[in-house]
Design a protein around this motif. Structure first.
Motif, PDB file in Angstrom:
ATOM      1  N   GLU A   1       0.824  -1.204   0.000  1.00 49.86           N
ATOM      2  CA  GLU A   1       0.000   0.000   0.000  1.00 49.86           C
ATOM      3  C   GLU A   1       0.865   1.264   0.000  1.00 49.86           C
ATOM      4  O   GLU A   1       1.843   1.355   0.746  1.00 49.86           O
TER       5      GLU A   1
ATOM      6  N   GLY B   1      -3.633   3.865   7.884  1.00 45.69           N
ATOM      7  CA  GLY B   1      -2.354   4.271   8.463  1.00 45.69           C
ATOM      8  C   GLY B   1      -1.130   3.617   7.847  1.00 45.69           C
ATOM      9  O   GLY B   1      -0.114   4.272   7.616  1.00 45.69           O
TER      10      GLY B   1
ATOM     11  N   LEU C   1       1.617   5.798   6.018  1.00 45.86           N
ATOM     12  CA  LEU C   1       2.971   5.819   6.586  1.00 45.86           C
ATOM     13  C   LEU C   1       4.002   5.613   5.475  1.00 45.86           C
ATOM     14  O   LEU C   1       5.022   6.305   5.412  1.00 45.86           O
TER      15      LEU C   1
ATOM     16  N   ASN D   1      -9.389  -4.325   3.117  1.00 45.35           N
ATOM     17  CA  ASN D   1      -9.380  -4.654   4.539  1.00 45.35           C
ATOM     18  C   ASN D   1      -8.218  -3.983   5.246  1.00 45.35           C
ATOM     19  O   ASN D   1      -7.079  -4.148   4.847  1.00 45.35           O
ATOM     20  N   ASP D   2      -8.528  -3.248   6.278  1.00 43.94           N
ATOM     21  CA  ASP D   2      -7.508  -2.597   7.079  1.00 43.94           C
ATOM     22  C   ASP D   2      -7.341  -3.424   8.354  1.00 43.94           C
ATOM     23  O   ASP D   2      -8.276  -3.554   9.127  1.00 43.94           O
ATOM     24  N   ALA D   3      -6.158  -3.965   8.532  1.00 43.50           N
ATOM     25  CA  ALA D   3      -5.868  -4.744   9.742  1.00 43.50           C
ATOM     26  C   ALA D   3      -6.849  -5.891   9.963  1.00 43.50           C
ATOM     27  O   ALA D   3      -7.180  -6.226  11.088  1.00 43.50           O
TER      28      ALA D   3
ATOM     29  N   ARG E   1      -5.072 -12.525  -3.187  1.00 45.61           N
ATOM     30  CA  ARG E   1      -4.263 -11.663  -2.334  1.00 45.61           C
ATOM     31  C   ARG E   1      -2.835 -12.224  -2.191  1.00 45.61           C
ATOM     32  O   ARG E   1      -1.853 -11.501  -2.310  1.00 45.61           O
TER      33      ARG E   1
ATOM     34  N   ASP F   1       5.039  -4.597   7.062  1.00 39.53           N
ATOM     35  CA  ASP F   1       4.237  -5.699   7.581  1.00 39.53           C
ATOM     36  C   ASP F   1       4.599  -6.989   6.830  1.00 39.53           C
ATOM     37  O   ASP F   1       5.597  -7.038   6.112  1.00 39.53           O
TER      38      ASP F   1
ATOM     39  N   HIS G   1       3.063  -8.463   4.425  1.00 37.69           N
ATOM     40  CA  HIS G   1       2.533  -8.619   3.065  1.00 37.69           C
ATOM     41  C   HIS G   1       3.611  -8.991   2.047  1.00 37.69           C
ATOM     42  O   HIS G   1       3.331  -9.795   1.148  1.00 37.69           O
TER      43      HIS G   1
ATOM     44  N   THR H   1       0.713  -4.556  13.751  1.00 39.16           N
ATOM     45  CA  THR H   1      -0.473  -4.899  14.531  1.00 39.16           C
ATOM     46  C   THR H   1      -0.265  -6.202  15.291  1.00 39.16           C
ATOM     47  O   THR H   1       0.481  -7.073  14.845  1.00 39.16           O
TER      48      THR H   1
ATOM     49  N   VAL I   1       5.968  -0.034  16.008  1.00 38.29           N
ATOM     50  CA  VAL I   1       5.738   1.318  15.523  1.00 38.29           C
ATOM     51  C   VAL I   1       5.396   2.338  16.611  1.00 38.29           C
ATOM     52  O   VAL I   1       5.069   3.477  16.312  1.00 38.29           O
TER      53      VAL I   1
ATOM     54  N   ASN J   1       6.314   5.721  14.802  1.00 41.34           N
ATOM     55  CA  ASN J   1       5.874   6.330  13.537  1.00 41.34           C
ATOM     56  C   ASN J   1       6.011   7.850  13.551  1.00 41.34           C
ATOM     57  O   ASN J   1       6.149   8.474  14.605  1.00 41.34           O
TER      58      ASN J   1
ATOM     59  N   TYR K   1     -12.344  -1.906  17.495  1.00 40.17           N
ATOM     60  CA  TYR K   1     -11.316  -1.596  18.500  1.00 40.17           C
ATOM     61  C   TYR K   1     -11.029  -0.097  18.567  1.00 40.17           C
ATOM     62  O   TYR K   1     -10.517   0.395  19.576  1.00 40.17           O
TER      63      TYR K   1
ATOM     64  N   GLU L   1      -4.332  -0.376  19.359  1.00 40.12           N
ATOM     65  CA  GLU L   1      -3.880   0.458  18.232  1.00 40.12           C
ATOM     66  C   GLU L   1      -2.357   0.484  18.282  1.00 40.12           C
ATOM     67  O   GLU L   1      -1.769   1.024  19.216  1.00 40.12           O
ATOM     68  N   ALA L   2      -1.717  -0.082  17.268  1.00 36.28           N
ATOM     69  CA  ALA L   2      -0.258  -0.204  17.336  1.00 36.28           C
ATOM     70  C   ALA L   2       0.399   1.161  17.545  1.00 36.28           C
ATOM     71  O   ALA L   2       1.273   1.317  18.399  1.00 36.28           O
TER      72      ALA L   2
HETATM   73  C1  TH1 Z   1      -1.954   0.237  11.026  1.00 35.31           C
HETATM   74  C2  TH1 Z   1      -2.171   0.181  12.518  1.00 35.31           C
HETATM   75  O1  TH1 Z   1      -3.457  -0.273  12.805  1.00 35.31           O
HETATM   76  C3  TH1 Z   1      -1.962   1.580  13.091  1.00 35.31           C
HETATM   77  O2  TH1 Z   1      -2.048   1.568  14.486  1.00 35.31           O
HETATM   78  C4  TH1 Z   1      -0.605   2.123  12.678  1.00 35.31           C
HETATM   79  O3  TH1 Z   1      -0.464   3.468  13.052  1.00 35.31           O
HETATM   80  C5  TH1 Z   1      -0.408   2.019  11.174  1.00 35.31           C
HETATM   81  O4  TH1 Z   1      -0.630   0.687  10.748  1.00 35.31           O
HETATM   82  C6  TH1 Z   1       0.991   2.426  10.735  1.00 35.31           C
HETATM   83  O5  TH1 Z   1       1.966   1.792  11.497  1.00 35.31           O
HETATM   84  C7  TH1 Z   1      -2.180  -1.052  10.302  1.00 35.31           C
HETATM   85  N1  TH1 Z   1      -2.719  -1.116   9.101  1.00 35.31           N
HETATM   86  C8  TH1 Z   1      -2.793  -2.387   8.623  1.00 35.31           C
HETATM   87  C9  TH1 Z   1      -3.307  -2.765   7.394  1.00 35.31           C
HETATM   88  C10 TH1 Z   1      -3.303  -4.110   7.030  1.00 35.31           C
HETATM   89  C11 TH1 Z   1      -2.799  -5.048   7.898  1.00 35.31           C
HETATM   90  C12 TH1 Z   1      -2.296  -4.686   9.124  1.00 35.31           C
HETATM   91  C13 TH1 Z   1      -2.297  -3.333   9.480  1.00 35.31           C
HETATM   92  S1  TH1 Z   1      -1.776  -2.558  10.908  1.00 35.31           S
HETATM   93  C14 TH1 Z   1      -3.857  -4.508   5.706  1.00 35.31           C
END
Ligand code: TH1
Length: 808
Positions: free
Chosen positions: A57, A104, A108, A256-258, A266, A305, A307, A344, A421, A450, A539, A638-639
């Motif tokens: 991303e 995020g 980032l 999907n986010d997280a 995928r 991450d 991915h 995460t 992070v 971050n 969350y 939240e990371a």
């Molecule tokens: C995010 C975290 O939720 C957030 O807390 C953090 O600030 C951000 O990453 C940058 O570090 C995440 N986004 C994703 C998206 C996917 C998988 C895991 C995470 S963790 C698809």
């Protein structure tokens, strides 16, 4: 004007705003190209160590203002447009928002690109050129509906197609064993399907325009085999179908986010861009080198991450199968090259691909993963004799239920550094998901809190405040945000406070107009703009904010004679299309807004708005206008958060839990200048472990919470369907309230009250807001990227040579 005619092919009378955008973008791009070539050439001539940021991303947003601002030609451009009778704003607004990311994590990556280029670091971004970015969100009847985001529909003036930069990527097939020239066992991957990865390059303009780095995004192309032959019988249509299927690889971003979906497409996307990027990195390395021993001294590969974590097995395959390195040598090189960032700890977001799927899609990689695992577990077994539970936790394979490959474990094992992070998140990594690995490799985990780029998130998004700051402390803060601390003393200056408020008010007016345009709702500019903008997720607890909204609504109705501080609750954020609970929360916010906004008994003292289609462009309008920043996730979940940093830098006061980077924000801005509430991560952990939390008791003892929940459950906001919110009420009561919304409710209301009382004292509020802005310097992504560069990558700035005529 010439640009319009020769590049866009129109004359001025027929030109649309979009034509003008393309015209200006192409003219700007022209100014960039020479410096871009100089930069690339300097890296080449110096054989500089490069860093490769691999990310599924990149949430870029618009680039015109960014390019003009970083090149320092904003005023020049505005004047040129003026002379043509065009408004800069109109031209800027014609650019689509490049949403190649979810939230995020993707943003980032985009901030890091800006920071690397702005500091002269030789950094490349590698990712996928999705034809469709994150879906466009609309509300129909208050429900989220998704539409395709066609950002490339009218062409993309920033990118350069590189049809000659093309790599084959394989899928499926089988592995053949054979004896190599010295009689050793060797393997080749045969009978596989092939897709081509074609490069598209976008220049990344650093601040000042000295360094122009490259973002290289891959697009899937069918191999030529599909285009030739097969002309007789029905095979022709089959071949064309195949072509379309293979090009689907880069069609769409998973929304999907997280959260993890586990879909084969995928996995194929992940391997597709990772393999192409590694091939490209090795090709570049081999221009200067004949052996791979120096690879770790010339290339640092950062995994955003897990991915791209399959890249660890892919580099092993390239080195061992294609370049005939010995396993141990290849492993040493691989580990010294890769580093991994974890974003995460949520179990549902940790990637774990079924062994059966990897065996089928990437058969050679599955063998390599087994081999890595066997060698590691054998070594570990020797030390940890008998502790089988521990060994099974360390294994790359999760053997409980369907066998799966734990991508986090693979990433950890194949990297020399692993980072979290935020400070809290990194500690929790050591205590939870990577507890055993941390014991095994105590020096591997480190923290990199971050950051955000001050160019986009202050200078460009908030011209009113940036100009004010620059008049007082000069413009050094733009490239060295630590200098913004010089504003601290201005917090005591009544004139400065007045001007700071004026800038905020200007931004609030701009947002009020945007709200009116988007939702038809009129809001009071002098109300507290209480902002929660982020992905919709349980969350993140938008529900906690909604419950407070309802409680406040009830109080205002019960006490109409009290002089209330007017509040505007502003929400924005997308829900993953398959996340039903998150979509129901969206509907609830819209339903609550409908009731509250049309109730004359609250006298406009309370408004609720949910802005559609939150993206980078919307964030740039909302964030500078916020008074209060909602960062209210369940502690430990939240990371980091990065919206929290953008809002505080723009002078919003945070109301938040001790979660993610909020902890460090409190340390920097001072406990007096932030509203902290709720349970700590340790308390959350203990409460959950005790199993003794009973939301029913908490609700029964808090009348305002009980009343708000009763209203939701009896249909006060959904008279057309009184049972609509049953799943929400259920989750918060008998469901056990996993996110502890009810547990934190009372303390949250206390913190909200404190914020409202403080807002009555505008001088004191402004003083604290200034101290927020002044103390956020550390959260610049320049600082973050420098830490990575020094402590993980060992890369150093290169100063491109822009004057050598002979160079050009
Ligand atoms: C995010 C975290 O939720 C957030 O807390 C953090 O600030 C951000 O990453 C940058 O570090 C995440 N986004 C994703 C998206 C996917 C998988 C895991 C995470 S963790 C698809």
């Amino acid at each position: 004007m010439e640009w319009l005619v020769y590049s866009v092919g129109k004359d001025a009378r027929a030109a649309t705003r979009r034509d003008w955008f393309h015209t200006v973008a192409l003219a700007v791009r022209d100014r960039v190209v020479d410096r871009w070539m100089d930069t690339t050439r300097s890296y080449y001539h110096e054989d500089a160590k490069r860093v490769y940021y691999l990310s599924l991303e990149f949430l870029i947003g618009r680039l015109l203002t960014n390019s003009l601002s970083n090149l320092g030609i904003m005023d020049e451009c505005r004047q040129a447009l003026d002379r043509l009778g065009l408004s800069m704003e109109d031209v800027v607004d014609a650019e689509p928002d490049a949403a190649l990311g979810n939230g995020g994590l993707g943003r980032l990556a985009a901030c890091f690109l800006d920071s690397m280029a702005s500091q002269g670091l030789p950094g490349y971004g590698y990712g996928i050129r999705y034809e469709f970015g994150l879906f466009e969100q609309r509300f129909e009847n208050g429900w989220q509906v998704e539409y395709p985001e066609q950002w490339l529909q009218f062409g993309n003036p920033w990118e350069f197609a590189r049809p000659e930069v093309l790599y084959p990527v394989q899928f499926y097939g089988r592995v053949e064993e054979f004896r190599d020239s010295v009689g050793e066992r060797a393997y080749r991957w045969v009978d596989a399907d092939r897709v081509l990865a074609m490069a598209y390059d976008t220049p990344v303009v650093g601040y000042g325009g000295e360094t122009i780095n490259t973002l290289r995004l891959w697009s899937a192309r069918a191999t030529r085999d599909f285009n030739f032959g097969h002309f007789n019988d029905g095979a022709y249509m089959k071949a064309v179908e195949q072509k379309i299927l293979s090009e689907n690889l880069s069609r769409v971003l998973y929304p999907n986010d997280a959260t993890e979906t586990g879909k084969e497409l995928r996995l194929k996307q992940e391997y597709f861009f990772t393999s192409a990027s590694l091939q490209d990195i090795l090709r570049r390395y081999l221009q200067h080198h004949t052996s791979f021993d120096n690879l770790p001294n010339k290339a640092a590969i950062q995994l955003n991450d897990t991915h791209p974590a399959i890249g660890i097995a892919e580099l092993m395959r390239l080195l061992v199968d294609q370049h005939a390195l010995r396993w141990d040598n290849a492993w040493e090189i691989t580990r010294a090259t890769f580093a991994y960032t974890n974003h995460t700890l949520l179990p549902e977001a940790l990637e774990a691909w079924p062994v059966r799927m990897i065996e089928r899609v990437l058969p050679r990689h599955m063998q390599i993963i087994y081999e890595i695992n066997a060698k590691f577990l054998n070594r570990t077994k020797a030390k940890a004799a008998g502790d089988n539970a521990r060994l099974s936790r360390l294994s790359l394979i999760d053997e409980r239920g369907e066998r799966r490959v734990r991508m986090g474990n693979l990433a950890f094992l194949g990297s020399h550094h692993v980072n979290g992070v935020s400070a809290l998140h990194t500690d929790l990594m050591k205590q939870t998901v990577f507890h055993d690995f941390h014991e095994e490799f105590p020096d591997r985990i480190n923290n990199k809190t971050n950051g955000i780029t001050p160019r986009r998130w202050l200078k460009q998004a908030n011209p009113a405040l940036s100009e004010l700051i620059t008049t007082r402390i000069g413009q050094g803060w733009i490239s060295d945000l630590s200098q913004i601390s010089a504003l601290s003393e201005k917090a005591e200056d009544v004139v400065f406070r007045e001007e700071f408020r004026r800038a905020k008010r200007k931004n609030k007016k701009r947002l009020a107009a945007y709200i009116a345009r988007q939702t038809g709702e009129e809001v009071l500019v002098d109300s507290i703009f209480d902002v929660q903008v982020k992905r919709m997720h349980e969350y993140k607890r938008q529900l906690l904010n909604v419950l407070h909204t309802i409680a406040l609504y009830n109080e205002m109705r019960d006490n109409p004679t009290v002089s209330w501080v007017p509040v505007t609750k502003i929400f924005a954020g997308k829900a993953a299309p398959s996340y039903h609970m998150a979509k129901l929360i969206i509907k609830l916010i819209n339903d609550v807004a409908k009731v509250v906004n049309h109730d004359p008994s609250v006298h406009d003292n309370l408004k609720v708005v949910l802005l559609p289609n939150y993206n980078v462009t919307a964030a740039e309008i909302i964030i500078p206008a916020a008074d209060l920043s909602e960062q209210i996730s369940t502690a430990g979940m939240e990371a980091s958060g990065t919206g929290n940093m953008k809002l505080a830098l723009n002078g919003a006061l945070t109301i938040g839990t001790l979660d993610g980077a909020n902890v460090e924000i409190r340390e920097h801005v001072g406990a007096d200048n932030i509203f902290i509430f709720g349970m700590t991560a340790d308390e959350v952990n203990d409460l959950r472990a005790s199993g003794g939390f009973n939301p029913r008791e908490v609700i029964a003892s808090n009348p305002s919470l009980k009343r708000a929940l009763d209203m939701i459950s009896t249909g006060a906001f959904s008279p057309d369907d009184r049972n609509r919110y049953h799943p929400i009420v259920q989750a918060l009561t008998d469901g056990g309230d996993h996110f502890l919304v009810t547990a934190d409710f009372a303390d949250y209301c206390r913190a909200q009250d404190a914020a409202m009382q403080l807002y009555r004292d505008q001088e004191e509020w402004t003083r604290k807001a200034i101290l927020n802005t002044a103390n956020m310097g550390w959260f610049s992504s320049d600082r973050t990227v420098n830490e990575y560069a020094e402590e993980i990558w060992d890369v150093h700035p290169v100063h491109p040579n822009h004057d050598g005529e002979g160079f050009r």
